[in-house]
Design an enzyme around this catalytic site. Sequence first.
Site, PDB file in Angstrom:
ATOM      1  N   ASP A  22      82.470  26.551 -35.397  1.00  0.00           N
ATOM      2  CA  ASP A  22      81.694  26.303 -36.744  1.00  0.00           C
ATOM      3  C   ASP A  22      82.478  25.986 -37.814  1.00  0.00           C
ATOM      4  OD1 ASP A  22      79.326  26.891 -35.137  1.00  0.00           O
ATOM      5  OD2 ASP A  22      79.525  29.297 -35.427  1.00  0.00           O
ATOM      6  N   ALA A  23      83.895  26.437 -37.712  1.00  0.00           N
ATOM      7  CA  ALA A  23      84.628  26.455 -38.710  1.00  0.00           C
ATOM      8  C   ALA A  23      86.073  26.097 -38.439  1.00  0.00           C
ATOM      9  CB  ALA A  23      84.725  27.885 -39.597  1.00  0.00           C
TER      10      ALA A  23
END
Length: 308
Positions: A22-23
Amino acid sequence: GRGSGAELLSGASVKALLDSVDAFLFDCDGGNPIAGVIWKGDKLIDGVPRTLEMLRSKGKKLVFVTNNSSKSRSQYADKFRSLGLSVAQDEIFSSSFAAAMYLKVNQFPPHKKVYVIGGEGILQELQLAGFTALGGPEDGEKRVQFKSSGFFEHDKNVGAVVVGIDPSINYYKLQYGTLCIRENPGCLFIATNRDSVGHMTDLQEWPGAGCMVGAICGSTEREPVVVGKPSTFMMDFLLQKYHINTSRMCMVGDRLDTDILFGQNAGCKTLLVLSGVTTQSELEDSSNRIQPDYYTGKVSDILELLGE
Ligand code: PLP
Ligand code: CA
């Protein structure tokens, strides 16, 4: 994966990587203008803007982590802007900011002072966090005199010495920082980072903060707390802010002993971009024990391999 050696990023593995994180945490400086990370010195690496836009369009959180303490986050935001990249100040984690946050987190008393062997970036971040900083660039002008009756005065209220890259380091600063630490066993000794070299210019490497930190280690016989990569201090701080599980983060960088180790220490996935700092033969050397999950030539391979 790890242990069995790094996997060359491919169309299939880049899809799997994007699905599993997600990052993306990006290191900033890379050792080579074609295959670096975000920039090399003041030069933007090819294909970076399009790649970052693509990742943002897929909803990925982007964070930029740099060991270079010469600038504050706001000065880095200006640098990103001047290179045509829109990056917010709170997406930037520099080792200058980390030094200030270390003092904050450890409840350094605001009535005590901080002596800085380093640049404007550290001074700005300390002041922004409410601390009184001494030293920095202005002490670069000062000279010591060796008179047998002379005495070097230093402020006894200094409770921490922060050391980072300092192009105007001199014997005055070395004596100041040394006295603060040697005469006060409770004085904190904080290193922004210990990189051996930095890219002050495009064509050569120059002594990095590890050189200034090493000087103070030598005179004080103390070891510093390191707040930059590969220490997990910045990661712990970043996690409090973003609430993303580290197993769903990918650290992208060009150095095995700072970036990739930083990601691995925190349980992130890791992607090495090959550059002047880490070559393919170093990566494949059997004596190298730090293996990233993936490796590729440059950041924009993420975009190209995805084929979108
Ligand atoms: N410190 C200095 C003085 C540098 O010049 C550099 C890179 O050029 C670094 C540290 C490493 O920065 P980064 O963590 O962004 O690779
Ligand atoms: Ca780097």
